[in-house]
Design a protein around this motif. Structure first.
Motif, mmCIF file in Angstrom:
data_model
loop_
_atom_site.group_PDB
_atom_site.id
_atom_site.type_symbol
_atom_site.label_atom_id
_atom_site.label_comp_id
_atom_site.label_asym_id
_atom_site.label_seq_id
_atom_site.Cartn_x
_atom_site.Cartn_y
_atom_site.Cartn_z
ATOM 1 N N ILE A 114 -7.218 -12.902 1.090
ATOM 2 C CA ILE A 114 -6.422 -11.734 1.458
ATOM 3 C C ILE A 114 -6.369 -10.817 0.250
ATOM 4 O O ILE A 114 -5.956 -11.230 -0.836
ATOM 5 C CB ILE A 114 -4.992 -12.133 1.864
ATOM 6 C CG1 ILE A 114 -5.020 -13.062 3.080
ATOM 7 C CG2 ILE A 114 -4.155 -10.891 2.175
ATOM 8 C CD1 ILE A 114 -3.660 -13.644 3.440
ATOM 9 N N ILE A 115 -6.808 -9.587 0.429
ATOM 10 C CA ILE A 115 -6.738 -8.583 -0.628
ATOM 11 C C ILE A 115 -5.697 -7.551 -0.207
ATOM 12 O O ILE A 115 -5.871 -6.845 0.789
ATOM 13 C CB ILE A 115 -8.107 -7.904 -0.847
ATOM 14 C CG1 ILE A 115 -9.145 -8.933 -1.292
ATOM 15 C CG2 ILE A 115 -7.983 -6.782 -1.885
ATOM 16 C CD1 ILE A 115 -10.552 -8.372 -1.415
ATOM 17 N N TRP A 116 -4.602 -7.513 -0.947
ATOM 18 C CA TRP A 116 -3.520 -6.582 -0.647
ATOM 19 C C TRP A 116 -3.507 -5.501 -1.725
ATOM 20 O O TRP A 116 -3.162 -5.769 -2.872
ATOM 21 C CB TRP A 116 -2.183 -7.322 -0.592
ATOM 22 C CG TRP A 116 -0.998 -6.440 -0.297
ATOM 23 C CD1 TRP A 116 -1.013 -5.212 0.298
ATOM 24 C CD2 TRP A 116 0.378 -6.728 -0.576
ATOM 25 N NE1 TRP A 116 0.250 -4.709 0.417
ATOM 26 C CE2 TRP A 116 1.134 -5.619 -0.105
ATOM 27 C CE3 TRP A 116 1.043 -7.810 -1.145
ATOM 28 C CZ2 TRP A 116 2.521 -5.571 -0.217
ATOM 29 C CZ3 TRP A 116 2.424 -7.757 -1.253
ATOM 30 C CH2 TRP A 116 3.164 -6.659 -0.798
ATOM 31 N N ILE A 117 -3.907 -4.295 -1.355
ATOM 32 C CA ILE A 117 -3.948 -3.172 -2.285
ATOM 33 C C ILE A 117 -2.652 -2.379 -2.127
ATOM 34 O O ILE A 117 -2.440 -1.714 -1.108
ATOM 35 C CB ILE A 117 -5.177 -2.275 -2.022
ATOM 36 C CG1 ILE A 117 -6.463 -3.090 -2.237
ATOM 37 C CG2 ILE A 117 -5.158 -1.045 -2.932
ATOM 38 C CD1 ILE A 117 -7.742 -2.355 -1.870
ATOM 39 N N THR A 118 -1.781 -2.496 -3.115
ATOM 40 C CA THR A 118 -0.509 -1.778 -3.055
ATOM 41 C C THR A 118 -0.687 -0.324 -3.485
ATOM 42 O O THR A 118 0.001 0.566 -2.990
ATOM 43 C CB THR A 118 0.543 -2.459 -3.943
ATOM 44 O OG1 THR A 118 0.028 -2.583 -5.283
ATOM 45 C CG2 THR A 118 0.865 -3.860 -3.409
ATOM 46 N N LYS A 119 -1.603 -0.093 -4.426
ATOM 47 C CA LYS A 119 -1.968 1.262 -4.842
ATOM 48 C C LYS A 119 -3.472 1.286 -5.071
ATOM 49 O O LYS A 119 -3.993 0.448 -5.798
ATOM 50 C CB LYS A 119 -1.252 1.673 -6.135
ATOM 51 C CG LYS A 119 0.251 1.869 -5.975
ATOM 52 C CD LYS A 119 0.866 2.375 -7.269
ATOM 53 C CE LYS A 119 2.377 2.584 -7.101
ATOM 54 N NZ LYS A 119 3.001 3.083 -8.364
ATOM 55 N N GLY A 120 -4.146 2.226 -4.436
ATOM 56 C CA GLY A 120 -5.591 2.246 -4.590
ATOM 57 C C GLY A 120 -6.210 3.551 -4.149
ATOM 58 O O GLY A 120 -5.626 4.330 -3.397
ATOM 59 N N ASP A 123 -2.957 3.209 -0.127
ATOM 60 C CA ASP A 123 -1.852 2.380 -0.600
ATOM 61 C C ASP A 123 -1.357 1.467 0.524
ATOM 62 O O ASP A 123 -1.424 1.824 1.711
ATOM 63 C CB ASP A 123 -0.694 3.243 -1.086
ATOM 64 C CG ASP A 123 -1.054 4.054 -2.330
ATOM 65 O OD1 ASP A 123 -2.140 3.814 -2.894
ATOM 66 O OD2 ASP A 123 -0.254 4.926 -2.710
ATOM 67 N N ASP A 124 -0.849 0.298 0.140
ATOM 68 C CA ASP A 124 -0.264 -0.654 1.085
ATOM 69 C C ASP A 124 -1.242 -1.006 2.213
ATOM 70 O O ASP A 124 -0.959 -0.853 3.399
ATOM 71 C CB ASP A 124 1.047 -0.114 1.673
ATOM 72 C CG ASP A 124 2.121 0.043 0.607
ATOM 73 O OD1 ASP A 124 2.184 -0.820 -0.287
ATOM 74 O OD2 ASP A 124 2.867 1.029 0.659
ATOM 75 N N MET A 125 -2.408 -1.482 1.816
ATOM 76 C CA MET A 125 -3.469 -1.827 2.764
ATOM 77 C C MET A 125 -3.927 -3.259 2.511
ATOM 78 O O MET A 125 -4.145 -3.659 1.368
ATOM 79 C CB MET A 125 -4.635 -0.846 2.615
ATOM 80 C CG MET A 125 -5.780 -1.054 3.580
ATOM 81 S SD MET A 125 -7.002 0.304 3.455
ATOM 82 C CE MET A 125 -6.175 1.564 4.446
ATOM 83 N N ILE A 126 -4.065 -4.037 3.579
ATOM 84 C CA ILE A 126 -4.466 -5.435 3.479
ATOM 85 C C ILE A 126 -5.820 -5.636 4.138
ATOM 86 O O ILE A 126 -6.055 -5.185 5.266
ATOM 87 C CB ILE A 126 -3.419 -6.350 4.144
ATOM 88 C CG1 ILE A 126 -2.119 -6.345 3.329
ATOM 89 C CG2 ILE A 126 -3.941 -7.780 4.278
ATOM 90 C CD1 ILE A 126 -1.000 -7.157 3.961
#
Length: 287
Positions: free
Chosen positions: A44-50, A65-68
């Motif tokens: 699981i890759i959870w990108i909180t800011k990207g 942002d906030d994408m899994i």
């Protein structure tokens, strides 16, 4: 273009001891993460800011942002983005330690199913806070070695997965594509994954459920919008693309490995499903 030369794409092995880990994305960054690669475990890759993009099985997704992103074992992916956040990985063996766990723990495998089409999951405010809290709890428990409790970690992970599943359903509802669930389709996915290289007839899969091919097609069509044949062909085409793009194998070798006896027929099959010949697809990857 994914790579400047054809190579046998490696499986990225677990970089830490054990069958589970959770850490900030920045901890797990090397040359391999910037190239197409795959894992032998769930991730699981959870990108909180990207900002940037992320490729999963030949499709690029814009990162927000906030994408899994949920990745099954064997899925090819490549990160090409600035990113902050967290990653989790775990094996099915870690989660289901024994057969009794199947009766007491959430069956996460359906969460990673892509029959409705792959896509990242956006998280909402309250859920984002809860997910972050669970990340912190898992990290804290894992740091308690040698007294870390596998059971406690699994229950935190269980809660995390359930929240992600709820967000997946919320995303689907917002796009007017509600998800339906049928345990038989989950089992069918597993059968397809085991036998797609050798069994190309719907009757083989229908017999596992004591159903007629017509009835199994009706079930999968209602649940996924695809027939068994279409799901099977999708899986064969995906594996064909992986081998064409990331190995030195000839089209003939790939043909035989995927259960086709006639390379010419395999080429027609591939072109009918993709609009391009196998060799042209390979050439396109390395222009």
């Amino acid at each position: 273009m994914l790579l400047n030369k054809s190579i046998d794409i490696p499986y990225q092995q677990l970089p830490f001891s054990g069958q589970f880990n959770v850490a900030p994305l920045g901890v797990f960054r090397n040359e391999l993460t910037e190239q197409p690669h795959r894992h032998d475990h769930f991730q699981i890759i959870w990108i909180t800011k990207g900002k940037g993009r992320h490729m999963v099985d030949f499709v690029w997704y814009e990162v927000e942002d906030d994408m899994i992103f949920l990745l099954r074992p064997g899925q090819v992916h490549q990160l090409d983005c600035e990113r902050e956040g967290y990653f989790l990985y775990f094996t099915e063996q870690f989660y289901f330690t024994n057969k009794n766990d199947k009766e007491t723990l959430y069956d996460f495998t359906s969460l990673f199913d892509n029959w409705h089409g792959y896509g990242p999951i956006s998280t909402s405010g309250n859920t984002t806070e809860s997910l972050l809290g669970l990340i912190q709890l898992m990290s804290k428990e894992k740091s308690c070695a040698p007294n870390c409790s596998r059971g406690i970690v699994k229950h935190y992970l269980n809660a995390f997965l359930l929240l992600v599943e709820r967000e997946k359903k919320r995303n689907a509802a917002e796009t007017m594509m509600p998800l339906t669930h049928d345990a038989r389709v989950v089992q069918l996915r597993r059968l397809l994954e085991q036998h797609y290289r050798t069994e190309h007839q719907v009757a083989f899969y229908a017999s596992a459920f004591a159903l007629t091919p017509k009835r199994l097609n009706e079930i999968t069509k209602d649940t996924t919008g695809r027939t068994v044949t279409e799901l099977l062909h999708d899986r064969i085409v995906l594996e064909s693309k992986r081998s064409l793009a990331f190995s030195h194998k000839s089209v003939k070798e790939i043909c035989y490995e995927l259960g086709f006896e006639d390379p010419a027929y395999f080429s027609r099959f591939f072109k009918n499903n993709t609009g391009i010949s196998p060799q042209d697809f390979r050439d396109m990857m390395f222009k």
